[in-house]
Scaffold this motif. Structure first.
Motif, mmCIF file in Angstrom:
data_model
loop_
_atom_site.group_PDB
_atom_site.id
_atom_site.type_symbol
_atom_site.label_atom_id
_atom_site.label_comp_id
_atom_site.label_asym_id
_atom_site.label_seq_id
_atom_site.Cartn_x
_atom_site.Cartn_y
_atom_site.Cartn_z
ATOM 1 N N GLN A 1 -51.708 47.385 -43.970
ATOM 2 C CA GLN A 1 -51.890 47.882 -45.244
ATOM 3 C C GLN A 1 -52.282 46.505 -46.560
ATOM 4 O O GLN A 1 -51.557 46.386 -47.540
ATOM 5 N N ILE A 2 -53.540 46.875 -46.610
ATOM 6 C CA ILE A 2 -53.989 45.859 -47.519
ATOM 7 C C ILE A 2 -55.053 45.747 -47.945
ATOM 8 O O ILE A 2 -56.421 46.460 -47.298
ATOM 9 N N LYS A 3 -55.560 45.601 -48.719
ATOM 10 C CA LYS A 3 -56.652 45.684 -50.064
ATOM 11 C C LYS A 3 -56.996 44.546 -50.575
ATOM 12 O O LYS A 3 -56.405 43.857 -51.254
ATOM 13 N N ILE A 4 -58.553 44.316 -50.036
ATOM 14 C CA ILE A 4 -58.437 42.635 -50.459
ATOM 15 C C ILE A 4 -60.101 43.085 -51.995
ATOM 16 O O ILE A 4 -60.776 43.379 -51.812
ATOM 17 N N LEU A 5 -59.281 42.396 -52.763
ATOM 18 C CA LEU A 5 -60.325 42.618 -53.712
ATOM 19 C C LEU A 5 -60.908 40.654 -54.781
ATOM 20 O O LEU A 5 -60.346 40.137 -54.852
ATOM 21 N N HIS A 6 -62.253 41.328 -54.280
ATOM 22 C CA HIS A 6 -63.025 39.722 -54.975
ATOM 23 C C HIS A 6 -63.307 39.979 -56.120
ATOM 24 O O HIS A 6 -64.548 39.917 -56.615
ATOM 25 N N GLN A 7 -62.487 39.878 -56.586
ATOM 26 C CA GLN A 7 -61.889 39.467 -58.460
ATOM 27 C C GLN A 7 -61.145 39.205 -59.204
ATOM 28 O O GLN A 7 -60.306 38.247 -58.672
ATOM 29 N N ASP A 8 -61.734 38.544 -60.911
ATOM 30 C CA ASP A 8 -60.731 37.867 -61.442
ATOM 31 C C ASP A 8 -59.686 39.007 -61.710
ATOM 32 O O ASP A 8 -59.843 39.891 -62.777
ATOM 33 N N LYS B 1 -47.014 47.390 -48.860
ATOM 34 C CA LYS B 1 -48.462 47.869 -49.324
ATOM 35 C C LYS B 1 -49.172 47.013 -49.801
ATOM 36 O O LYS B 1 -48.799 47.015 -51.588
ATOM 37 N N LEU B 2 -50.333 46.425 -49.590
ATOM 38 C CA LEU B 2 -50.442 44.961 -50.340
ATOM 39 C C LEU B 2 -52.053 45.097 -50.966
ATOM 40 O O LEU B 2 -52.982 45.852 -51.050
ATOM 41 N N LEU B 3 -52.071 44.630 -52.493
ATOM 42 C CA LEU B 3 -53.570 44.240 -52.920
ATOM 43 C C LEU B 3 -53.516 44.025 -53.893
ATOM 44 O O LEU B 3 -52.665 42.769 -54.082
ATOM 45 N N ALA B 4 -54.402 42.459 -53.169
ATOM 46 C CA ALA B 4 -54.702 40.791 -53.014
ATOM 47 C C ALA B 4 -55.867 40.665 -53.857
ATOM 48 O O ALA B 4 -56.950 41.739 -53.824
ATOM 49 N N TYR B 5 -55.892 39.852 -54.943
ATOM 50 C CA TYR B 5 -57.006 39.266 -55.743
ATOM 51 C C TYR B 5 -57.355 38.091 -55.027
ATOM 52 O O TYR B 5 -56.474 36.801 -55.750
ATOM 53 N N GLU B 6 -58.652 38.157 -54.758
ATOM 54 C CA GLU B 6 -58.976 36.663 -54.102
ATOM 55 C C GLU B 6 -60.255 36.401 -55.402
ATOM 56 O O GLU B 6 -61.647 37.151 -55.163
ATOM 57 N N ILE B 7 -60.572 35.478 -56.017
ATOM 58 C CA ILE B 7 -61.898 34.808 -56.484
ATOM 59 C C ILE B 7 -62.730 33.824 -56.020
ATOM 60 O O ILE B 7 -63.871 34.328 -55.818
ATOM 61 N N ASP B 8 -62.048 33.640 -54.517
ATOM 62 C CA ASP B 8 -63.317 32.342 -53.899
ATOM 63 C C ASP B 8 -63.684 33.263 -52.448
ATOM 64 O O ASP B 8 -63.159 33.865 -51.904
ATOM 65 N N GLY B 9 -65.184 33.863 -52.865
ATOM 66 C CA GLY B 9 -65.543 34.318 -51.549
ATOM 67 C C GLY B 9 -65.499 34.592 -50.159
ATOM 68 O O GLY B 9 -65.535 34.684 -49.640
ATOM 69 N N LYS B 10 -65.842 32.967 -50.376
ATOM 70 C CA LYS B 10 -65.118 31.983 -48.470
ATOM 71 C C LYS B 10 -64.102 32.383 -48.130
ATOM 72 O O LYS B 10 -63.780 32.273 -46.515
ATOM 73 N N LEU B 11 -63.392 33.008 -49.273
ATOM 74 C CA LEU B 11 -61.697 33.338 -48.158
ATOM 75 C C LEU B 11 -61.471 34.885 -47.741
ATOM 76 O O LEU B 11 -60.707 34.782 -47.064
#
Length: 294
Positions: A100-107, A77-87
């Protein structure tokens, strides 16, 4: 996109190239982006992390999802932090729809973990961090997780080899410093894999390493962690200076007079002409204990 490409893992250089072309993407130097295009290295990271179905995993900087895809394939169960909005669009489109992934556009350095976990992670269960970290902020990210208070079980992370050496360094070595101490207080670490620049697109100008950092069964108890951290920070403020000259900055704060400093070092059995990297973690614990008792 082509059916052939869909059958290849994202880390395969052919699929990586097609994804970058399709979304008109280039690695951003400002975000330290180097896409990992070596499936064997990714398999090694996942194997080292010992991810089991249902494990709660945090990934920092998933990029186009090369490592993410394989973490999810283990049933995590994955929580992913990606700062680059294009990705975010790439990850949403390229990863399995039922993942099972929650992607957050956050630092990750600014985020509130408790808030991010709410309704997604079970706060009573351990968390693993598995990531190919952005090299320009590797150290702050590691400190962030160590000091976060989350139930951190382990970190299995790709980083610049130079930083890996600092984590592993023992007292007396030039690489020994605040990062070595912060990790070694609570965690055991080892370099699981050395990774050449050719494993990335674009190839970085430095060697890399995968480091596994695992929580000790019995972490060192710190009655006054803030004071301990301050003493370590002051001690390493100017590496070429002696411990005595660096700790003089405590006079007028934690220590009243210069005589108190002489007495402190005498009581801790630390020679005044030693340098910060020559002291052990036990020495820093003793200094903290003595200052705290004043």
């Amino acid at each position: 996109m082509g059916e052939t490409m869909k059958r290849l893992p994202i880390a395969d250089p052919i699929r990586t190239s097609e994804i970058l072309h399709h979304y008109h993407l280039q690695a951003k130097k400002s975000l330290g982006q180097n896409f990992l295009t070596n499936p064997a290295v990714i398999n090694s990271i996942v194997t080292t992390a010992e991810i089991a179905p249902g494990d709660q995993v945090i990934e920092v900087g998933p990029g186009i999802g090369a490592l993410t895809e394989q973490i999810l394939a283990q049933g995590a169960k994955l929580l992913a932090y990606e700062i680059d909005g294009k990705l975010i669009e790439v990850l949403t489109n390229e990863l399995p729809a039922d993942a099972q992934i929650k992607i957050l556009h956050q630092d990750v350095l600014q985020t509130d973990f408790n808030k991010d976990f709410e309704g997604y992670f079970d706060p009573t269960k351990p968390v693993k961090v598995v990531a190919n970290l952005p090299y320009y902020i590797t150290t702050p990210i590691i400190f962030r997780f160590l000091e976060s208070g989350i139930p951190l079980e382990s970190l299995t992370v790709m980083m610049q080899k130079e930083v890996a050496d600092r984590i592993e360094a023992q007292p007396g070595k030039k690489d020994f410093g605040p990062l070595s101490i912060a990790v070694q207080l609570d965690m055991e670490s080892h370099i699981a894999l050395n990774v050449p620049p050719s494993s990335f697109t674009p190839a970085p100008k430095v060697d890399s390493a995968v480091v596994q950092i695992v929580r000790k069964a019995q972490p060192i108890r710190l009655p006054n962690k803030d004071l301990f951290n301050k003493i370590v920070k002051v001690s390493f403020a100017q590496r070429r200076k002696t411990i005595y000259n660096n700790l003089k900055h405590l006079v007028g704060q934690e220590l009243q007079t210069i005589d108190d400093l002489h007495e402190l070092l005498r009581a801790a059995a630390i020679a005044e002409n030693r340098r910060a990297e020559q002291l052990s973690i036990a020495d820093y614990l003793k200094l903290t204990e003595l200052v705290d008792a004043k």
